[in-house]
Design a protein around this motif. Structure first.
Motif, PDB file in Angstrom:
ATOM      1  N   SER A  52     118.510   5.312  79.271  1.00  0.00           N
ATOM      2  CA  SER A  52     118.591   6.730  78.910  1.00  0.00           C
ATOM      3  C   SER A  52     119.771   7.041  77.993  1.00  0.00           C
ATOM      4  CB  SER A  52     118.704   7.583  80.167  1.00  0.00           C
ATOM      5  OG  SER A  52     119.955   7.352  80.798  1.00  0.00           O
ATOM      6  N   HIS A  53     120.595   6.043  77.728  1.00  0.00           N
ATOM      7  CA  HIS A  53     121.817   6.187  76.927  1.00  0.00           C
ATOM      8  C   HIS A  53     122.882   7.026  77.640  1.00  0.00           C
ATOM      9  CE1 HIS A  53     119.741   4.132  73.744  1.00  0.00           C
ATOM     10  NE2 HIS A  53     118.761   5.020  73.836  1.00  0.00           N
ATOM     11  N   GLU A  54     122.703   7.246  78.943  1.00  0.00           N
ATOM     12  CA  GLU A  54     123.704   7.905  79.784  1.00  0.00           C
ATOM     13  C   GLU A  54     124.442   6.786  80.519  1.00  0.00           C
ATOM     14  OE1 GLU A  54     124.407  11.131  79.941  1.00  0.00           O
ATOM     15  OE2 GLU A  54     122.799  11.728  78.578  1.00  0.00           O
ATOM     16  N   HIS A  55     125.550   6.333  79.955  1.00  0.00           N
ATOM     17  CA  HIS A  55     126.243   5.158  80.489  1.00  0.00           C
ATOM     18  C   HIS A  55     127.147   5.478  81.674  1.00  0.00           C
ATOM     19  CE1 HIS A  55     124.677   2.791  77.184  1.00  0.00           C
ATOM     20  NE2 HIS A  55     124.942   3.837  76.430  1.00  0.00           N
ATOM     21  N   THR A  56     127.553   6.728  81.824  1.00  0.00           N
ATOM     22  CA  THR A  56     128.341   7.147  82.980  1.00  0.00           C
ATOM     23  C   THR A  56     127.687   8.402  83.539  1.00  0.00           C
ATOM     24  OG1 THR A  56     129.864   8.397  81.573  1.00  0.00           O
ATOM     25  CG2 THR A  56     130.518   6.160  82.149  1.00  0.00           C
ATOM     26  N   GLU A  57     126.984   8.231  84.635  1.00  0.00           N
ATOM     27  CA  GLU A  57     126.207   9.345  85.188  1.00  0.00           C
ATOM     28  C   GLU A  57     125.625   8.936  86.531  1.00  0.00           C
ATOM     29  OE1 GLU A  57     125.242  12.804  85.649  1.00  0.00           O
ATOM     30  OE2 GLU A  57     125.706  12.559  83.536  1.00  0.00           O
ATOM     31  N   TRP A  58     125.188   9.923  87.301  1.00  0.00           N
ATOM     32  CA  TRP A  58     124.454   9.661  88.529  1.00  0.00           C
ATOM     33  C   TRP A  58     123.115   9.042  88.186  1.00  0.00           C
ATOM     34  CZ3 TRP A  58     126.405   9.418  93.105  1.00  0.00           C
ATOM     35  CH2 TRP A  58     127.549  10.149  93.408  1.00  0.00           C
ATOM     36  N   LYS A  59     122.725   8.012  88.945  1.00  0.00           N
ATOM     37  CA  LYS A  59     121.449   7.319  88.717  1.00  0.00           C
ATOM     38  C   LYS A  59     120.760   7.086  90.058  1.00  0.00           C
ATOM     39  CE  LYS A  59     122.559   6.208  84.353  1.00  0.00           C
ATOM     40  NZ  LYS A  59     121.849   5.919  83.160  1.00  0.00           N
ATOM     41  N   LEU A  60     119.439   6.986  89.995  1.00  0.00           N
ATOM     42  CA  LEU A  60     118.631   6.601  91.142  1.00  0.00           C
ATOM     43  C   LEU A  60     117.884   5.340  90.743  1.00  0.00           C
ATOM     44  CD1 LEU A  60     117.687   7.387  94.005  1.00  0.00           C
ATOM     45  CD2 LEU A  60     115.763   8.574  92.924  1.00  0.00           C
ATOM     46  N   PHE A  61     118.169   4.247  91.436  1.00  0.00           N
ATOM     47  CA  PHE A  61     117.583   2.949  91.108  1.00  0.00           C
ATOM     48  C   PHE A  61     116.534   2.561  92.139  1.00  0.00           C
ATOM     49  CE2 PHE A  61     122.004   2.795  89.546  1.00  0.00           C
ATOM     50  CZ  PHE A  61     121.782   2.481  88.217  1.00  0.00           C
ATOM     51  N   ARG A  62     115.448   1.967  91.667  1.00  0.00           N
ATOM     52  CA  ARG A  62     114.446   1.354  92.549  1.00  0.00           C
ATOM     53  C   ARG A  62     114.842  -0.107  92.717  1.00  0.00           C
ATOM     54  NH1 ARG A  62     108.302   2.904  92.140  1.00  0.00           N
ATOM     55  NH2 ARG A  62     108.341   0.815  93.003  1.00  0.00           N
ATOM     56  N   ILE A  63     115.094  -0.516  93.935  1.00  0.00           N
ATOM     57  CA  ILE A  63     115.592  -1.865  94.190  1.00  0.00           C
ATOM     58  C   ILE A  63     114.568  -2.934  93.800  1.00  0.00           C
ATOM     59  CG2 ILE A  63     116.434  -3.430  96.001  1.00  0.00           C
ATOM     60  CD1 ILE A  63     118.358  -1.148  94.989  1.00  0.00           C
ATOM     61  N   ASP A  64     113.280  -2.633  93.876  1.00  0.00           N
ATOM     62  CA  ASP A  64     112.281  -3.626  93.477  1.00  0.00           C
ATOM     63  C   ASP A  64     112.298  -3.906  91.973  1.00  0.00           C
ATOM     64  OD1 ASP A  64     111.233  -1.057  92.947  1.00  0.00           O
ATOM     65  OD2 ASP A  64     109.162  -1.715  93.266  1.00  0.00           O
ATOM     66  N   ARG A  65     113.004  -3.092  91.210  1.00  0.00           N
ATOM     67  CA  ARG A  65     113.133  -3.302  89.762  1.00  0.00           C
ATOM     68  C   ARG A  65     114.458  -3.954  89.382  1.00  0.00           C
ATOM     69  NH1 ARG A  65     110.649   2.510  87.856  1.00  0.00           N
ATOM     70  NH2 ARG A  65     108.529   2.083  88.593  1.00  0.00           N
ATOM     71  N   ALA A  66     115.339  -4.151  90.347  1.00  0.00           N
ATOM     72  CA  ALA A  66     116.634  -4.789  90.094  1.00  0.00           C
ATOM     73  C   ALA A  66     116.477  -6.308  90.109  1.00  0.00           C
ATOM     74  CB  ALA A  66     117.646  -4.364  91.150  1.00  0.00           C
ATOM     75  N   VAL A  67     117.220  -6.971  89.247  1.00  0.00           N
ATOM     76  CA  VAL A  67     117.198  -8.430  89.182  1.00  0.00           C
ATOM     77  C   VAL A  67     118.198  -9.011  90.174  1.00  0.00           C
ATOM     78  CG1 VAL A  67     117.603 -10.425  87.689  1.00  0.00           C
ATOM     79  CG2 VAL A  67     116.451  -8.387  86.779  1.00  0.00           C
ATOM     80  N   SER A  68     119.402  -8.435  90.224  1.00  0.00           N
ATOM     81  CA  SER A  68     120.429  -8.922  91.145  1.00  0.00           C
ATOM     82  C   SER A  68     121.493  -7.857  91.353  1.00  0.00           C
ATOM     83  CB  SER A  68     121.075 -10.209  90.612  1.00  0.00           C
ATOM     84  OG  SER A  68     121.805  -9.938  89.424  1.00  0.00           O
TER      85      SER A  68
END
Length: 98
Positions: A52-68
């Motif tokens: 999103s080009h928002e490098h410092t911000e609140w985010k919600l991540f889906r863990i199934d999409r994380a690599v590590s």
């Protein structure tokens, strides 16, 4: 990955999260389950990649999409401004939160 994130939240540790499009450094605040059963992480991103080009911000991540996810023992002081306990995105419950 979930035990690493739980430990990081309980101990206020920065996490290096590999998540599209690349490496991000985050302050994890809450881990829980969304309405479809997916595991979610609410975090404040302090640096790194961002689709999103928002490098410092609140985010919600889906863990199934994380690599590590890994922490290196560096801590952060506590909840960021704007953090609200009982994250409403985690409809099926919170595992751990600050």
């Amino acid at each position: 990955m979930i035990p690493t994130l739980e430990h990081a939240i309980r101990n206020r540790l920065l996490v290096h999260l590999v998540y599209d499009p690349g490496l991000r450094v985050i302050e994890p605040h809450a881990l829980g389950h969304g309405r479809d059963g997916q595991t979610l992480l609410r975090a404040y991103q302090v640096s790194g990649a961002s689709a999103s080009h928002e490098h410092t911000e609140w985010k919600l991540f889906r863990i199934d999409r994380a690599v590590s996810a890994a922490h290196n023992g560096v801590s952060f002081s506590g909840p960021r401004d704007g953090y609200k306990r009982g994250d409403k995105a985690m409809k099926l419950g919170i595992i751990v939160e600050l």
